[in-house]
Design an enzyme around this catalytic site. Structure first.
Site, PDB file in Angstrom:
ATOM      1  N   ASP A   7       0.859  -1.203   0.000  1.00 52.24           N
ATOM      2  CA  ASP A   7       0.000   0.000   0.000  1.00 52.24           C
ATOM      3  C   ASP A   7       0.884   1.238   0.000  1.00 52.24           C
ATOM      4  O   ASP A   7       2.077   1.170   0.334  1.00 52.24           O
ATOM      5  CB  ASP A   7      -0.941   0.032   1.215  1.00 52.24           C
ATOM      6  CG  ASP A   7      -1.910   1.224   1.156  1.00 52.24           C
ATOM      7  OD1 ASP A   7      -2.378   1.559   0.047  1.00 52.24           O
ATOM      8  OD2 ASP A   7      -2.174   1.841   2.199  1.00 52.24           O
ATOM      9  N   SER A   8       0.276   2.365  -0.356  1.00 56.57           N
ATOM     10  CA  SER A   8       1.002   3.632  -0.295  1.00 56.57           C
ATOM     11  C   SER A   8       1.337   4.005   1.151  1.00 56.57           C
ATOM     12  O   SER A   8       2.209   4.820   1.381  1.00 56.57           O
ATOM     13  CB  SER A   8       0.148   4.737  -0.909  1.00 56.57           C
ATOM     14  OG  SER A   8      -1.050   4.861  -0.165  1.00 56.57           O
ATOM     15  N   CYS A  70      -4.130  -1.291  -2.403  1.00 58.05           N
ATOM     16  CA  CYS A  70      -4.213   0.147  -2.648  1.00 58.05           C
ATOM     17  C   CYS A  70      -5.007   0.317  -3.937  1.00 58.05           C
ATOM     18  O   CYS A  70      -4.541  -0.053  -5.022  1.00 58.05           O
ATOM     19  CB  CYS A  70      -2.807   0.708  -2.811  1.00 58.05           C
ATOM     20  SG  CYS A  70      -2.776   2.460  -3.243  1.00 58.05           S
ATOM     21  N   GLU A 162      -2.925   9.470   7.484  1.00 54.71           N
ATOM     22  CA  GLU A 162      -1.466   9.257   7.579  1.00 54.71           C
ATOM     23  C   GLU A 162      -0.857  10.154   8.661  1.00 54.71           C
ATOM     24  O   GLU A 162       0.094   9.770   9.335  1.00 54.71           O
ATOM     25  CB  GLU A 162      -0.793   9.540   6.227  1.00 54.71           C
ATOM     26  CG  GLU A 162      -1.059   8.484   5.163  1.00 54.71           C
ATOM     27  CD  GLU A 162      -0.297   7.174   5.387  1.00 54.71           C
ATOM     28  OE1 GLU A 162       0.873   7.212   5.780  1.00 54.71           O
ATOM     29  OE2 GLU A 162      -0.903   6.100   5.170  1.00 54.71           O
ATOM     30  N   HIS A 196      -7.647   2.928   3.015  1.00 54.64           N
ATOM     31  CA  HIS A 196      -7.555   3.735   4.236  1.00 54.64           C
ATOM     32  C   HIS A 196      -8.944   3.953   4.878  1.00 54.64           C
ATOM     33  O   HIS A 196      -9.038   4.168   6.079  1.00 54.64           O
ATOM     34  CB  HIS A 196      -6.974   5.124   3.939  1.00 54.64           C
ATOM     35  CG  HIS A 196      -5.477   5.162   3.799  1.00 54.64           C
ATOM     36  ND1 HIS A 196      -4.817   4.598   2.737  1.00 54.64           N
ATOM     37  CD2 HIS A 196      -4.518   5.709   4.595  1.00 54.64           C
ATOM     38  CE1 HIS A 196      -3.512   4.810   2.878  1.00 54.64           C
ATOM     39  NE2 HIS A 196      -3.298   5.473   3.992  1.00 54.64           N
TER      40      HIS A 196
END
Ligand code: DGL
Length: 270
Positions: A7-8, A70, A162, A196
């Site tokens: 994932d990012s 993602c 994040e 997310h």
């Protein structure tokens, strides 16, 4: 036996958590490109370069199969990766299809022609890049007819998650739901099309109201991965140990991951 999860940033942990519970004997190597998140505002070339670099790192860690947990990477880069880049003995799979199969009441891998389904009005929440690719609508059109999809690009939500700023993330989710409802007042279903967003699922559900069924990916992906590995057990790679890799600051990322998953997670430098 190890499988890679890419994932990012932190969002793929929602998928990691579900697959690790579904397949407790399997080792999972997680790669979060936290230093470059969010991907959802980057262009397709950039996302392709970053995603292939991350996937290569997972191959080096003994994973032959990598799940792109993602949606942004899957929407912007997966097809190009599969067509031009993934070697024959490796696999990279996305997280879109299991979700669409659930929404369209299909069994795994049912490739019959598109048909009418019960749900007619679907709200899609995703990153600006994912929305711009229209990848979700394209996959849906292969399986269902007559479904009206209203997509809301949820700018800022991944950044707030994040950064660990839950208050901002909640406020943004509410405003994105309001914006969507102005265009589609009564969706029957809502898709959380970014890994997310399950971290904010309660806020989405509250803002949408109890009549809207919210679909999120983690458990659906876990089921299809288990099914895939049953048919292709040789795709579990030689890696033995579960690991969490990040391009960001391991101490900071570990702290946020531990807070999100409510169990101790220790990242190391990728
Ligand atoms: N979790 C990623 C997704 O599913 C977030 C993308 C981003 O970094 O913006 O789309």
């Amino acid at each position: 036996m190890a499988v890679g999860i890419f994932d990012s940033g932190l969002g793929g942990l929602t998928v990691l958590d579900a697959v690790a519970r579904r397949l407790p004997q399997m080792a999972f190597v997680y790669y979060g490109d936290n230093a470059r998140a969010p991907y959802g505002v980057r262009d397709a070339e950039d996302i392709f370069q970053l995603t292939t670099a991350g996937v290569e790192r997972l191959w080096d860690a003994g994973c032959d199969l990598v799940i792109l947990a993602c949606n942004t990477a899957a929407a912007a880069a997966l097809r190009r990766m599969q067509e031009t880049w993934v070697p024959e003995n490796k696999r990279v799979l996305g997280v879109f299809v299991p979700l669409i199969e659930a929404l369209t009441e299909r069994r795994w891998g049912d490739n019959s022609p598109p048909r009418e389904v019960a749900v007619k009005h679907v709200a899609l929440f995703a990153t600006p890049t994912t929305v711009a690719t229209r990848a979700f609508q394209r996959e849906l059109a292969f399986r269902a007819i007559g479904v009206d999809v209203e997509a809301q690009p949820c700018g800022g939500v991944v950044d707030a998650i994040e950064d660990g700023d839950e208050i901002l993330a909640e406020a943004l989710v509410r405003s994105h739901v309001d914006a969507l409802k102005r265009r589609m007042p009564h969706p029957e279903a809502a898709i959380l099309g970014c890994t997310h967003y399950p971290l904010m699922e309660t806020t989405f559900q509250q803002a949408l109201g109890p009549d809207v069924k919210v679909y999120s990916q983690a458990n659906l992906v876990a089921e299809s991965l288990a099914d895939y590995l049953e048919r292709r057990p040789e795709m579990a790679g030689i890696g033995k140990d579960s690991m969490f890799l990040t391009t960001g600051d391991p101490a900071k990322v570990s702290e946020k991951a531990t807070q999100f998953l409510r169990r101790k997670i220790t990242f190391q430098a990728a």
